[in-house]
Design an enzyme around this catalytic site. Structure first.
Site, PDB file in Angstrom:
ATOM      1  N   GLU A   1       5.019   0.271  -7.406  1.00 20.54           N
ATOM      2  CA  GLU A   1       5.588  -0.821  -6.597  1.00 20.54           C
ATOM      3  C   GLU A   1       6.675  -1.562  -7.381  1.00 20.54           C
ATOM      4  O   GLU A   1       7.688  -1.972  -6.816  1.00 20.54           O
ATOM      5  CB  GLU A   1       4.491  -1.804  -6.180  1.00 20.54           C
ATOM      6  CG  GLU A   1       3.419  -1.219  -5.283  1.00 20.54           C
ATOM      7  CD  GLU A   1       3.939  -0.837  -3.918  1.00 20.54           C
ATOM      8  OE1 GLU A   1       4.696   0.151  -3.834  1.00 20.54           O
ATOM      9  OE2 GLU A   1       3.592  -1.506  -2.939  1.00 20.54           O
TER      10      GLU A   1
ATOM     11  N   THR B   1      12.497  -2.705   0.672  1.00 20.78           N
ATOM     12  CA  THR B   1      11.671  -3.831   0.222  1.00 20.78           C
ATOM     13  C   THR B   1      12.473  -4.774  -0.679  1.00 20.78           C
ATOM     14  O   THR B   1      12.388  -6.002  -0.538  1.00 20.78           O
ATOM     15  CB  THR B   1      10.422  -3.306  -0.516  1.00 20.78           C
ATOM     16  OG1 THR B   1       9.695  -2.490   0.399  1.00 20.78           O
ATOM     17  CG2 THR B   1       9.514  -4.429  -0.972  1.00 20.78           C
TER      18      THR B   1
HETATM   19  N1  HSE Z   1       4.212  -8.134  -0.122  1.00 25.76           N
HETATM   20  C1  HSE Z   1       5.299  -7.191  -0.114  1.00 25.76           C
HETATM   21  C2  HSE Z   1       6.486  -7.830   0.566  1.00 25.76           C
HETATM   22  C3  HSE Z   1       4.887  -5.955   0.620  1.00 25.76           C
HETATM   23  O1  HSE Z   1       6.299  -8.407   1.634  1.00 25.76           O
HETATM   24  O2  HSE Z   1       7.589  -7.759   0.026  1.00 25.76           O
HETATM   25  C4  HSE Z   1       5.962  -4.914   0.679  1.00 25.76           C
HETATM   26  O3  HSE Z   1       5.765  -3.939  -0.254  1.00 25.76           O
END
Ligand code: HSE
Length: 309
Positions: free
Chosen positions: A130, A183
Site C-alpha cells: 500500500e 489512490t
Molecule cells: N483509506 C484509503 C483511502 C483507502 O481512502 O485513501 C484506499 O486505499
C-alpha cells in the site's frame, strides 16, 4: 531448501466505510486476487502476469515486490520466489485491488515458509504494498483482506487492530464504474487540517460505527456511515455522485458512500432483496452515463486470505 508451491486467494475490500478514513475496512465476498507462488534455492523474485489485466512490467512498481522483500528481510533468509498472478481485480477500482495482491502475497509467503508469522505481522508486510502505491502505510484494505470481516485500526504505531462482529443481516452492494481514480491522486485532494467542529462530527460517527458493529445495531451503523471529512473532496471523481446517492437512498439504502478512494461506491441494506435492488440502481446510473460497470452484492466475508491448493 525444500521447494514448495501454493495457490492463494485474497478478497476485495471496502475501506473507510463512511467515516473511518484509513481506520476501518471490510472484506467482500466473491471477488479477489489469486496468486500461484513457489520458493526454491537461490535469491530473487520473478513475477509473471497471467491475469489478463494490465500490470506494471517493472517489478519495482508491482505492490507484491515490497511485500516479498520485507517478508524475506524479517525472515533473514534468501530464496528464489516465483509468483504468477492468475486473477486480478482491476487496479484503481476502489475495492482494494492492490491490497488483495499484497495480502495474497503476504499470506502465500507465510505458507511457503511454514507459517513463521502471525496475522498481525502479515498485515505489516502487506502494508508495504500500500505504501508503494499511495505513499502511506494504511491497513484499512489489507487488514480485512488478510483477516476477513470488519477490521478497525485503533492505531498504527504500533499497529493496534480489532476485528468487529458483523450483524447477520448486513448486506453490501458495490458498483465499480470503469473509470480510474488513482489512490495517490485521491489522497492529494484531501485537506491536511480540518476545523474542530468537523472533527467532532467525524469522531462521533467513527465511534458510532464501532459501537454499531460491536452491538450489531444496523440503525446505529447506518446513522454513523457519514463522512464529513473525505467524501466532500472526492465525490467530484465520480460522475453524478450526489444523484446516485439520492437514488440509492430513495430505493431504501441505509447508507452509501465511496469505497476506499473510489471510484467504486457501496451501499448498505439489511436484506438481500434490497441489496439486489440497490445494485440495479447503481448499474442503471452508470449505464445511463455510458460508463461500463460491474456490480456486486455481498455479505461481509468472514475469512480473508486463504490457501486454495
Ligand atoms: N483509506 C484509503 C483511502 C483507502 O481512502 O485513501 C484506499 O486505499
Amino acid at each position: 531448501m525444500k521447494s514448495k508451491s501454493v495457490k492463494v486467494f485474497a478478497p476485495a475490500s471496502v475501506a473507510n466505510m463512511g467515516a473511518g478514513f484509513d481506520v476501518m475496512g471490510m472484506a467482500l465476498d466473491g471477488v479477489g486476487d489469486i496468486l500461484e507462488m513457489s520458493k526454491e534455492d537461490g535469491d530473487g523474485l520473478v513475477i509473471e502476469n497471467e491475469s489478463g489485466v494490465d500490470l506494471p512490467e517493472d517489478i519495482e512498481k508491482n505492490v507484491i515486490t515490497p511485500v516479498v522483500r520485507s517478508f524475506m528481510k524479517e525472515l533473514g533468509q534468501k530464496a528464489m520466489i516465483r509468483i504468477k498472478v492468475l486473477k486480478k481485480i482491476l487496479p484503481g477500482s476502489g475495492i482494494g485491488s492492490s491490497a488483495a495482491s499484497s495480502s495474497a502475497a503476504a499470506w502465500g509467503m507465510n505458507e511457503l515458509f511454514e507459517r513463521p508469522f502471525e496475522g498481525e505481522k502479515l498485515v505489516e508486510f502487506a502494508m508495504e504494498g500500500e505504501a508503494l502505491l499511495s505513499g502511506t502505510r494504511h491497513a484499512d484494505n489489507v487488514a480485512p483482506a488478510l483477516l476477513g470481516g470488519v477490521v478497525f485500526m485503533r492505531g498504527y504505531e504500533p499497529l493496534d487492530m480489532v476485528r468487529l462482529p458483523v450483524p447477520d443481516n448486513f448486506w453490501c452492494s458495490v458498483v465499480h464504474p470503469h473509470i480510474t481514480v488513482k489512490t495517490a491522486e485521491a489522497r492529494a485532494v484531501l485537506p491536511t487540517e480540518i476545523p474542530l467542529r468537523t472533527a467532532v462530527k467525524q469522531w462521533g460517527n467513527v465511534g458510532g460505527l464501532v459501537a454499531g458493529f460491536a452491538l450489531k445495531d444496523m440503525g446505529l451503523i447506518s446513522r454513523s456511515m457519514v463522512d464529513v471529512v473525505v467524501e466532500p473532496h472526492r465525490k467530484c471523481f465520480i460522475p453524478s455522485y450526489d444523484s446516485l446517492k439520492e437514488k440509492l437512498s430513495a430505493a431504501g439504502a441505509l447508507a452509501s458512500n465511496i469505497s476506499g478512494s473510489g471510484p467504486s461506491v457501496f451501499a448498505v441494506s439489511d436484506n438481500r432483496e434490497r441489496a439486489e435492488i440497490l445494485s440495479k440502481v447503481m448499474k442503471e446510473h452508470f449505464d445511463a452515463l455510458g460508463i461500463e460497470n460491474d456490480v456486486y452484492v455481498s455479505h461481509v466475508l468472514p475469512i480473508g486470505a486463504r490457501t486454495l491448493e
